[in-house]
Design a protein around this motif. Structure first.
Motif, PDB file in Angstrom:
ATOM      1  N   LEU A   1       0.878  -1.028  -0.070  1.00 46.24           N
ATOM      2  CA  LEU A   1       0.071   0.112  -0.056  1.00 46.24           C
ATOM      3  C   LEU A   1       0.783   1.345  -0.023  1.00 46.24           C
ATOM      4  O   LEU A   1       0.391   2.281  -0.641  1.00 46.24           O
ATOM      5  N   VAL A   2       1.912   1.312   0.853  1.00 47.17           N
ATOM      6  CA  VAL A   2       2.736   2.416   0.961  1.00 47.17           C
ATOM      7  C   VAL A   2       3.550   2.696  -0.208  1.00 47.17           C
ATOM      8  O   VAL A   2       3.820   3.709  -0.856  1.00 47.17           O
ATOM      9  N   ALA A   3       4.081   1.547  -0.738  1.00 46.27           N
ATOM     10  CA  ALA A   3       4.858   1.504  -2.121  1.00 46.27           C
ATOM     11  C   ALA A   3       3.849   2.126  -3.405  1.00 46.27           C
ATOM     12  O   ALA A   3       4.439   2.722  -4.213  1.00 46.27           O
ATOM     13  N   ARG A   4       2.783   1.444  -3.392  1.00 50.97           N
ATOM     14  CA  ARG A   4       1.748   2.134  -4.355  1.00 50.97           C
ATOM     15  C   ARG A   4       1.547   3.598  -4.241  1.00 50.97           C
ATOM     16  O   ARG A   4       1.333   4.402  -5.322  1.00 50.97           O
ATOM     17  N   ALA A   5       1.326   4.066  -2.981  1.00 46.78           N
ATOM     18  CA  ALA A   5       0.949   5.520  -2.830  1.00 46.78           C
ATOM     19  C   ALA A   5       2.156   6.323  -3.408  1.00 46.78           C
ATOM     20  O   ALA A   5       2.141   7.363  -3.889  1.00 46.78           O
TER      21      ALA A   5
ATOM     22  N   VAL B   1       7.879   3.647  11.154  1.00 49.32           N
ATOM     23  CA  VAL B   1       8.442   3.341  12.300  1.00 49.32           C
ATOM     24  C   VAL B   1       7.387   3.144  13.244  1.00 49.32           C
ATOM     25  O   VAL B   1       6.258   3.656  13.400  1.00 49.32           O
ATOM     26  N   ASN B   2       7.669   2.368  14.383  1.00 45.33           N
ATOM     27  CA  ASN B   2       7.070   2.086  15.448  1.00 45.33           C
ATOM     28  C   ASN B   2       7.260   3.218  16.549  1.00 45.33           C
ATOM     29  O   ASN B   2       8.249   4.046  16.301  1.00 45.33           O
ATOM     30  N   LYS B   3       6.411   3.210  17.684  1.00 47.48           N
ATOM     31  CA  LYS B   3       6.597   4.331  18.802  1.00 47.48           C
ATOM     32  C   LYS B   3       8.045   4.144  19.341  1.00 47.48           C
ATOM     33  O   LYS B   3       8.423   4.922  20.082  1.00 47.48           O
ATOM     34  N   LYS B   4       8.727   3.017  19.310  1.00 50.14           N
ATOM     35  CA  LYS B   4      10.217   2.973  19.983  1.00 50.14           C
ATOM     36  C   LYS B   4      11.085   3.409  18.924  1.00 50.14           C
ATOM     37  O   LYS B   4      12.369   3.478  19.233  1.00 50.14           O
ATOM     38  N   GLY B   5      10.907   3.800  17.760  1.00 47.34           N
ATOM     39  CA  GLY B   5      11.682   4.289  16.644  1.00 47.34           C
ATOM     40  C   GLY B   5      12.401   3.075  16.038  1.00 47.34           C
ATOM     41  O   GLY B   5      13.441   3.442  15.497  1.00 47.34           O
ATOM     42  N   LEU B   6      11.829   2.068  15.981  1.00 43.30           N
ATOM     43  CA  LEU B   6      12.351   0.793  15.093  1.00 43.30           C
ATOM     44  C   LEU B   6      11.517   0.874  13.826  1.00 43.30           C
ATOM     45  O   LEU B   6      10.521   1.161  13.459  1.00 43.30           O
ATOM     46  N   VAL B   7      12.578   0.860  12.548  1.00 43.99           N
ATOM     47  CA  VAL B   7      12.201   0.845  11.222  1.00 43.99           C
ATOM     48  C   VAL B   7      11.410  -0.326  10.838  1.00 43.99           C
ATOM     49  O   VAL B   7      11.828  -1.345  11.086  1.00 43.99           O
ATOM     50  N   LEU B   8      10.176  -0.163  10.429  1.00 39.37           N
ATOM     51  CA  LEU B   8       9.467  -1.251   9.989  1.00 39.37           C
ATOM     52  C   LEU B   8       9.518  -1.278   8.517  1.00 39.37           C
ATOM     53  O   LEU B   8       9.271  -2.495   7.914  1.00 39.37           O
ATOM     54  N   TYR B   9       9.627  -0.368   7.774  1.00 38.60           N
ATOM     55  CA  TYR B   9       9.540  -0.287   6.328  1.00 38.60           C
ATOM     56  C   TYR B   9      10.428   0.992   5.920  1.00 38.60           C
ATOM     57  O   TYR B   9       9.937   2.147   6.374  1.00 38.60           O
ATOM     58  N   SER B  10      11.254   0.981   4.888  1.00 33.52           N
ATOM     59  CA  SER B  10      11.759   2.013   4.196  1.00 33.52           C
ATOM     60  C   SER B  10      11.923   1.753   2.819  1.00 33.52           C
ATOM     61  O   SER B  10      12.204   0.630   2.262  1.00 33.52           O
ATOM     62  N   SER B  11      11.246   2.613   1.863  1.00 34.29           N
ATOM     63  CA  SER B  11      11.018   2.364   0.311  1.00 34.29           C
ATOM     64  C   SER B  11      12.321   2.431  -0.218  1.00 34.29           C
ATOM     65  O   SER B  11      12.677   1.709  -1.210  1.00 34.29           O
ATOM     66  N   THR B  12      13.463   3.119   0.160  1.00 38.01           N
ATOM     67  CA  THR B  12      14.846   3.134  -0.270  1.00 38.01           C
ATOM     68  C   THR B  12      15.779   2.113   0.449  1.00 38.01           C
ATOM     69  O   THR B  12      16.937   1.938  -0.329  1.00 38.01           O
ATOM     70  N   HIS B  13      15.415   1.488   1.353  1.00 44.05           N
ATOM     71  CA  HIS B  13      16.211   0.594   2.376  1.00 44.05           C
ATOM     72  C   HIS B  13      17.253   1.252   2.851  1.00 44.05           C
ATOM     73  O   HIS B  13      18.310   0.777   2.966  1.00 44.05           O
ATOM     74  N   ARG B  14      17.332   2.662   2.771  1.00 46.21           N
ATOM     75  CA  ARG B  14      18.503   3.259   3.457  1.00 46.21           C
ATOM     76  C   ARG B  14      18.802   2.908   5.018  1.00 46.21           C
ATOM     77  O   ARG B  14      19.566   2.714   5.568  1.00 46.21           O
TER      78      ARG B  14
END
Length: 615
Positions: free
Chosen positions: A223-227, A241-254
């Motif tokens: 959904l995020v990638a399509r947007a 990111v979640n509330k703890k600051g952990l990355v759940l997804y990054s479109s550029t994978h940086r």
């Protein structure tokens, strides 16, 4: 000062004003346009988070509704009844759980194979396969159900444990009715997912068991990638990111999955529910929004951050500035050329007009002013030569007036036809319809179907207050206008002429007709349906009474400690097989066990045992 000089000064003042307005517009528009573009991006991100929230809730709602499934409830009731018969349920669960953990090969786990073969597991796999085929992916990677003691009763995959009541998710779902985990990795399915744990309750509100669903996180990523592909501005990166600051997804994978960015500046600045900030050292604009909760599903504290290059997002501002400068330059050249043309076009005709006026003043009334141009000066000359020649242009002709009257008559006829058609539809409807003045609650119109239901004439109904006989509510307690309730396919009652309450299915809509507010009430008689429902309730009661008469074998059964005879309710002692046949319907055949052969028939015991071993 001559008019030529005045015109020159006026034109150049216009040039100065154009440049002043251009610079002022650039300065003021730049800030406003930047704010508009930023607000638009914030709105887009907020809409995306709402879409994610609604998507997650729709997936949760699917299985919340499934909690009312008949097969699911029946399977759980049977499983609970089976476990209730164990003397020590906890020990039984521990023994099976240890055996379950020791068996790594599903083909050797007989309990797993039995569970996979039951009707509940087959239904769960069918639901899983249905959503896989519909969306082209494993939307739900794992589904399983436990009974109220925590034992697995149905599943789609081999679970890590058999006993689940010691898990936190199980305990919270059993206590609160619903549990939603943060994103986590599942060894049983080899992927990341969100866990939905839903308590399945009986009609009395008691827990029957827990339904657990592993929702595939890949759908949110898609959904995020399509947007991002549909975004108007160039987005550098979408980061979830979640509330703890952990990355759940990054479109550029940086940032990699589960990287901790809680100490990074752009994460610390995303502190409100939504907003934006600019990092000057990176020359980037970030907009963000927190994914909100929806109804029963509280927010997970996830934040979606979209990063832009400032040059890309503010490109319309730079383009506008360049266009305004170009416009000002073109306007300057145009005004210069226009001023030269206007001065020449005005000064010569004005000199000739002055000479003609002087001639008229000297008594030469036959003097005509030559009309050189069809402009304002030419119009003055024409008016001067022929007084009143323009009166015909300002008078409405008779033909135009007749045409306008004919058009109005045609419109009135069309309106009359439309009113007749609507009246015919209103009077021919099978449902009762009333039109009520919203302020006074007086009935202003009613169709024949409603009159037939009331048993009254139109004259008896029109002009009366609706609450006196049609709506049983007291004055000042109207459900729609006073209490603000919505009435849509709701069961209500009305009063006929004899004061009899008639059950109806009723809807009320508010409409404005000719500037006046009205309530449009439509309703149908449901007395026949109510009668059928009552007959159904009586039939159900009779069936329940009949079922209660069925004989069952339960309670404490007195049995002789020596001969094993059983005493019945009348005090007579009966053989075991006779007693069971009478109270349970079971039939018996007789045989002899190995121990009894050796005890009572020792002379043939050895031969019988050998014969059995050979067989």
């Amino acid at each position: 000062m001559k008019i030529t000089y005045k015109l020159i000064i006026s034109f150049w003042l216009i040039v100065v004003c154009i440049w002043a307005v251009s610079f002022s517009t650039i300065a003021t528009t730049k800030n406003k346009l930047e704010q508009v573009l930023i607000s638009q991006d914030v709105r887009l991100v907020r809409e995306m988070t709402l879409e994610i929230s609604h998507l997650m809730y729709s997936r949760l709602e699917t299985f919340m509704e499934y909690g009312n499934d008949v097969l699911l409830r029946t399977a759980l009731e049977q499983s609970n009844a089976l476990f209730a018969g164990y003397a020590n349920i906890g020990k039984h669960l521990e023994d099976i759980d240890r055996q379950w953990l020791r068996t790594t090969d599903p083909s050797e786990n007989m309990l797993f194979k039995d569970l996979m073969a039951n009707e509940l597991s087959e239904e769960l796999r069918e639901k899983q396969e249905y959503y896989r085929e519909r969306y082209g992916t494993d939307l739900y990677t794992e589904i399983f159900v436990t009974n109220k003691y925590g034992a697995v009763a149905g599943l789609t995959n081999l679970t890590t444990d058999y006993r689940q009541d010691d898990e936190e998710w199980w305990q919270q779902a059993n206590e609160n009715g619903l549990y939603i985990s943060d994103l986590q990795y599942h060894e049983s399915v080899g992927g990341h997912s969100l866990d939905f744990a839903i308590r399945v309750s009986s009609e009395q509100g008691d827990s029957l068991g827990i339904l657990k669903v592993a929702y595939n996180f890949d759908e949110i990523i898609r959904l995020v990638a399509r947007a991002q592909g549909e975004e108007d501005h160039s987005v550098i990166d979408y980061i979830l990111v979640n509330k703890k600051g952990l990355v759940l997804y990054s479109s550029t994978h940086r940032e990699r999955f589960m990287d901790d960015i809680s100490q990074k500046e752009f994460f610390r600045k995303a502190s409100a529910s939504s907003g934006y900030f600019i990092l000057d050292d990176e020359d980037k604009l970030y907009v963000y929004a927190e994914i909100p909760g929806t109804r029963e599903m509280h927010g997970q504290g996830w934040v979606l951050i979209a990063g832009h290059k400032r040059a890309d997002i503010f490109e319309p501002v730079a383009s506008l500035r360049e266009k305004l400068f170009a416009f000002a330059l073109i306007a300057t050249v145009f005004v210069a050329l226009l001023s030269a043309f206007v001065i020449q076009a005005i000064s010569i005709p004005l000199i000739r007009l002055k000479d003609a006026v002087v001639a008229f003043g000297s008594g030469k009334l036959d003097k005509k002013i030559p009309v050189l141009y069809n402009d304002e000066i030419g119009e003055v000359a024409t008016a001067f030569n022929s007084m009143g020649s323009k009166l015909e242009e300002t008078t409405v002709s008779r033909d135009s007036l007749v045409e306008e009257i004919a058009e109005r008559k045609w419109l009135e006829e069309k309106i009359s036809e439309s009113e007749k058609r609507l009246t015919g539809i209103f009077n021919s409807m099978l449902s009762g319809v009333m039109i009520i003045d919203e302020e006074s609650h007086k009935i202003v119109d009613v169709n024949p179907a409603a009159l037939a239901l009331f048993g009254m004439s139109r004259q008896e109904v029109i002009g009366r207050h609706c609450h006196t006989f049609i709506c049983p509510a007291q004055k000042g307690a109207c459900p729609v206008t006073d209490m603000g309730l919505a009435v849509d396919h709701s069961e209500r009652t009305i009063l006929n002429q004899q004061g009899e309450e008639i059950p109806i299915l009723k809807s009320v809509a508010k409409e404005i007709i000719n500037g006046q507010r009205y309530l449009i009430e439509s309703f149908v008689d449901i007395r026949d349906r109510k009668k059928i429902e009552q007959e159904k309730e009586v039939l159900i009661g009779e069936l329940q009474e009949a079922i209660a008469q069925v004989k069952t074998l339960s309670g404490i059964v007195p049995i002789c400690m020596h001969c094993k005879n059983i005493r019945d309710d009348k005090g007579y002692w009966n053989k075991v097989e006779q007693f069971l046949a009478e109270y349970s319907g079971a039939q018996f055949s007789h045989g002899i066990c190995d121990d009894c052969i050796r005890e009572h028939y020792p002379e043939v015991a050895e031969d019988v045992m050998k014969a059995k071993s050979v067989a």
